[in-house]
Design an enzyme around this catalytic site. Structure first.
Site, mmCIF file in Angstrom:
data_model
loop_
_atom_site.group_PDB
_atom_site.id
_atom_site.type_symbol
_atom_site.label_atom_id
_atom_site.label_comp_id
_atom_site.label_asym_id
_atom_site.label_seq_id
_atom_site.Cartn_x
_atom_site.Cartn_y
_atom_site.Cartn_z
ATOM 1 N N CYS A 76 0.912 -1.044 -0.047
ATOM 2 C CA CYS A 76 0.343 0.341 0.373
ATOM 3 C C CYS A 76 0.647 1.535 -0.499
ATOM 4 O O CYS A 76 1.173 1.383 0.817
ATOM 5 C CB CYS A 76 -1.042 0.613 1.473
ATOM 6 S SG CYS A 76 -1.772 1.715 1.176
ATOM 7 N N GLY A 77 0.826 1.887 -1.389
ATOM 8 C CA GLY A 77 1.977 3.061 -0.839
ATOM 9 C C GLY A 77 1.885 4.090 -0.269
ATOM 10 O O GLY A 77 2.661 5.140 0.486
ATOM 11 N N ASN A 78 0.488 4.471 0.008
ATOM 12 C CA ASN A 78 0.485 5.863 1.058
ATOM 13 C C ASN A 78 0.238 5.087 2.135
ATOM 14 O O ASN A 78 1.325 6.003 3.096
ATOM 15 C CB ASN A 78 -1.741 5.965 1.051
ATOM 16 C CG ASN A 78 -1.661 6.700 -0.239
ATOM 17 O OD1 ASN A 78 -0.986 7.971 -0.763
ATOM 18 N ND2 ASN A 78 -2.832 5.902 -1.294
ATOM 19 N N ASN A 166 0.656 -5.417 -6.133
ATOM 20 C CA ASN A 166 -0.860 -5.661 -6.219
ATOM 21 C C ASN A 166 -0.641 -5.581 -7.746
ATOM 22 O O ASN A 166 -0.499 -4.584 -8.176
ATOM 23 C CB ASN A 166 -0.815 -4.847 -4.949
ATOM 24 C CG ASN A 166 -1.046 -3.437 -4.474
ATOM 25 O OD1 ASN A 166 -0.219 -3.186 -5.526
ATOM 26 N ND2 ASN A 166 -1.498 -2.899 -3.550
ATOM 27 N N ASN A 199 -6.888 -4.349 -8.716
ATOM 28 C CA ASN A 199 -7.815 -2.782 -8.253
ATOM 29 C C ASN A 199 -7.707 -1.429 -9.405
ATOM 30 O O ASN A 199 -7.098 -2.371 -10.420
ATOM 31 C CB ASN A 199 -6.102 -2.019 -7.572
ATOM 32 C CG ASN A 199 -5.783 -2.162 -6.201
ATOM 33 O OD1 ASN A 199 -6.414 -2.381 -5.071
ATOM 34 N ND2 ASN A 199 -4.699 -3.060 -6.026
ATOM 35 N N GLU A 217 -10.424 0.227 -5.545
ATOM 36 C CA GLU A 217 -9.718 -0.290 -4.298
ATOM 37 C C GLU A 217 -10.335 -1.636 -4.410
ATOM 38 O O GLU A 217 -11.676 -1.830 -3.997
ATOM 39 C CB GLU A 217 -8.569 0.091 -3.573
ATOM 40 C CG GLU A 217 -7.938 1.095 -3.191
ATOM 41 C CD GLU A 217 -7.204 1.523 -2.448
ATOM 42 O OE1 GLU A 217 -6.192 0.812 -2.268
ATOM 43 O OE2 GLU A 217 -7.174 3.022 -1.719
ATOM 44 N N ARG A 218 -9.355 -3.037 -4.512
ATOM 45 C CA ARG A 218 -9.472 -4.303 -4.515
ATOM 46 C C ARG A 218 -9.461 -4.289 -2.962
ATOM 47 O O ARG A 218 -8.850 -3.782 -2.512
ATOM 48 C CB ARG A 218 -8.676 -5.145 -4.717
ATOM 49 C CG ARG A 218 -8.112 -6.473 -4.333
ATOM 50 C CD ARG A 218 -6.844 -6.913 -4.796
ATOM 51 N NE ARG A 218 -5.714 -7.011 -4.326
ATOM 52 C CZ ARG A 218 -4.674 -7.489 -4.009
ATOM 53 N NH1 ARG A 218 -4.914 -8.505 -4.844
ATOM 54 N NH2 ARG A 218 -4.096 -7.312 -3.657
ATOM 55 N N CYS A 226 -4.605 6.229 -3.971
ATOM 56 C CA CYS A 226 -3.919 4.883 -3.920
ATOM 57 C C CYS A 226 -2.491 5.174 -4.301
ATOM 58 O O CYS A 226 -2.939 5.199 -5.442
ATOM 59 C CB CYS A 226 -4.435 4.374 -5.074
ATOM 60 S SG CYS A 226 -4.346 2.126 -4.902
ATOM 61 N N THR A 228 0.169 3.220 -5.024
ATOM 62 C CA THR A 228 0.426 2.012 -5.405
ATOM 63 C C THR A 228 -0.930 2.561 -7.011
ATOM 64 O O THR A 228 0.193 1.546 -8.212
ATOM 65 C CB THR A 228 0.915 0.450 -4.945
ATOM 66 O OG1 THR A 228 -1.081 0.486 -4.803
ATOM 67 C CG2 THR A 228 1.051 0.384 -3.607
#
Length: 288
Positions: A76-78, A166, A199, A217-218, A226, A228
């Site tokens: 998760c980038g954030n 992901n 996603n 988002e998934r 998001c 990523t």
């Protein structure tokens, strides 16, 4: 009744409940249900999910991310930017450049600090994965999926699949505000061609340096941002000849802006803010 201390943080409106597992304990078998409970906006705290900041054998800290439906994601980038901020400000690390372990691998974080407070975090997200086997997708395992058509509601949408640890399906549209985010999003997320779900990002190219971005988002649905996904969107834009590799691209998300660059060396760099919303203690009960 069980309880744990938490910090609610967000990266551009993408909020998670962060738990310091150096100090707290949640049984492994309860994690999925606790993530679902604490994320509930009506009966919990309300968030896009729960992130655990854990000890690691291979890095100063490890991130585990759970979506608000209880499913565990690989990256998760954030969330990584918020973990970087938390780790530095809570002295889990001493340097401004350090590594974070995720289920997708080890990433490098660099924080910008003013008066002891992290104001910005840059994450080296590593190289994108482009083959069907890496994403993962059904089909020829070594074949990339670039600009392939998907028929939905009598309209053909061309999308490009990218993994940033992901899976992401990136679709280019003329206007993100008119994109079928809440209809096509869940259809693609759960399509059988994606065995781990996906996603879904809708992208509007503004110019060679900027894009608008919306995401389904998934495991979470519509979110404000998001990280990523923003990385995947820039990679997809470059693969489709819409932007240049090596340049820093501004991605305008619903919650704010991220700066993304796919370097000539191969890695994707993400830079943006991370902020604390509140802190507290969460009480919960797991029914037998």
């Amino acid at each position: 009744m069980s309880q744990f201390s938490f910090t609610k943080m967000h990266g551009l409106g993408n909020s998670y409940i962060y738990v310091n597992m150096f100090e707290e304990q949640i049984p492994e078998e309860d994690l999925a249900l606790v993530a679902e409970k604490v994320s509930n906006i009506n009966t919990g705290i309300g968030a896009d999910g729960m992130i655990l900041i854990c000890p690691s054998d291979v890095a100063p800290v490890k991130m585990r991310m759970f979506n608000n439906d209880g499913s565990e994601g690989k990256s998760c980038g954030n969330g990584l930017r918020c973990v970087a901020k938390y780790a530095y400000e809570h002295k889990l690390v001493e340097e401004t450049v350090f590594t974070i372990e995720t289920l997708a691998g080890i990433v490098t974080a660099e924080v910008t600090v003013e008066d002891g407070v992290v104001t910005l975090a840059k994450i080296d997200m590593g190289a994108p994965r482009l083959t069907r086997a890496e994403i993962p997708m059904l089909g020829e395992s070594e074949t990339p999926f670039i600009r392939e058509n998907f028929l939905y509601n009598n309209h053909r949408y061309a999308f490009t699949a990218v993994s940033m640890g992901n899976p992401h399906a990136v679709i280019f549209v003329d206007d993100v505000e008119k994109a079928p985010l809440t209809t096509l999003g869940p259809v693609l997320e759960t399509h059988e061609m994606f065995p781990e779900r996906v996603n879904v990002e809708f992208i509007e190219i503004l110019n060679e340096d900027e894009m608008n971005f919306r995401v389904w988002e998934r495991g979470s649905g519509v979110t404000q941002a998001c990280g990523t996904g923003a990385c995947a969107a820039v990679v997809a834009a470059i693969l489709n000849g819409k932007m240049e590799r090596g340049k820093e691209i501004t991605v305008h998300l619903a919650g704010g802006d991220l700066m993304i660059a796919w370097t000539e060396e191969g890695n994707v760099l993400m830079k943006g803010p991370a902020e604390v919303i509140c802190r507290g203690v969460y009480e919960y009960k797991i029914e037998a």
